[in-house]
Scaffold this motif. Structure first.
Motif, PDB file in Angstrom:
ATOM      1  N   TYR A  43       6.700   0.320   2.617  1.00  0.00           N
ATOM      2  CA  TYR A  43       6.471   1.713   3.006  1.00  0.00           C
ATOM      3  C   TYR A  43       7.659   2.222   3.804  1.00  0.00           C
ATOM      4  N   GLU A  56       4.075   6.941   3.909  1.00  0.00           N
ATOM      5  CA  GLU A  56       3.231   6.849   2.715  1.00  0.00           C
ATOM      6  C   GLU A  56       1.878   6.294   3.144  1.00  0.00           C
ATOM      7  N   THR A  98       0.694   6.613  -6.323  1.00  0.00           N
ATOM      8  CA  THR A  98       1.156   7.870  -5.725  1.00  0.00           C
ATOM      9  C   THR A  98       0.533   8.148  -4.368  1.00  0.00           C
ATOM     10  N   ASN A 164       5.378  13.638   5.291  1.00  0.00           N
ATOM     11  CA  ASN A 164       5.208  13.529   3.835  1.00  0.00           C
ATOM     12  C   ASN A 164       3.740  13.392   3.421  1.00  0.00           C
ATOM     13  N   ARG A 223      -2.914   6.020   7.604  1.00  0.00           N
ATOM     14  CA  ARG A 223      -1.510   5.888   8.008  1.00  0.00           C
ATOM     15  C   ARG A 223      -1.435   4.972   9.226  1.00  0.00           C
TER      16      ARG A 223
END
Length: 227
Positions: A43, A56, A98, A164, A223
């Motif tokens: 990541y 990510e 994704t 992001n 996260r």
């Protein structure tokens, strides 16, 4: 001038996970640019408001001690779960690649979900991030990717923070999936009450963020932050 680079190594054993030890240059720690989970997923990492965040969503299938996270549950079993479980949207592997996995709160609350040396973001850490980015009315836009994966209008999206955020949607308490392309839900590791965990929300229609509590058997993104 000779620069000494020291990298700590790990002697693997059958029970060890992949460690994320710091790289030292001249005895000074170098900021991490990536982190690797026990499955070997790598990541990217960015320093946002003095914290190192994964940029990510988590994709691991195992806790960092090697224990497998339950997956493949029926809708009924998903809704009845009282221990950690995960899935990926519509059970499509491309969505896992994704958007990462959707974990129930019991997994997000497990201290071994994150790679060693990292942890799932707490409600306090989410709140601090949002305040640092200018408050809840604008932070969402700064956290959202400008990718076309977001449905229009993706209001206020600039990704100026480097967070992001992508619209991974969620898995409901009944096991169904919803809101991919429109919303991103992230667990906080904290419990709100006996039946709910904390979460934050990013949405295509708003530059703002929202925070609330949700039933622990929802499946949301995760996260992680460096310890």
């Amino acid at each position: 001038m000779l620069v000494t680079i020291t990298i700590f190594s790990l002697v693997a054993t059958s029970s060890c996970t992949k460690e994320n030890f710091p790289v030292l240059i001249g005895g000074v720690p170098v900021d991490p640019t990536s982190v690797t989970d026990i499955d070997g997923n790598v990541y990217p990492v960015s320093k946002i408001c003095d914290k190192f965040w994964m940029t990510e969503n988590l994709r691991t299938t195992r806790y960092n001690d090697g224990t497998v996270i339950t997956t493949g549950l029926s809708n009924t079993a998903w809704g009845a779960a009282t221990t950690g479980a995960c899935a990926f949207y519509d059970d499509l592997s491309t969505n896992n690649t994704t958007y990462g996995k959707l974990y129930n709160w019991f997994a997000a609350n497990n201290t071994k979900l994150a790679p060693t040396g990292w942890h799932v973001a707490t409600k306090a850490e989410w709140t601090a991030l949002i305040e640092c980015l200018g408050g809840s009315s604008v932070a969402g836009g700064k956290m959202k990717s400008t990718s076309s994966l977001w449905a229009a209008p993706n209001t206020g999206a600039s990704n100026s923070s480097g967070f992001n955020g992508l619209p991974a949607g969620f898995k409901g308490t009944g096991g169904g999936y919803s809101s991919i392309g429109n919303s991103a839900y992230f667990w906080g590791s904290n419990e709100r009450n006996a039946t709910q965990g904390e979460y934050i929300l990013l949405d295509d229609d708003f530059a703002s963020t929202a925070a609330n509590g949700a039933t622990k058997t929802f499946g949301y993104s995760v996260r992680c932050i460096k310890d």
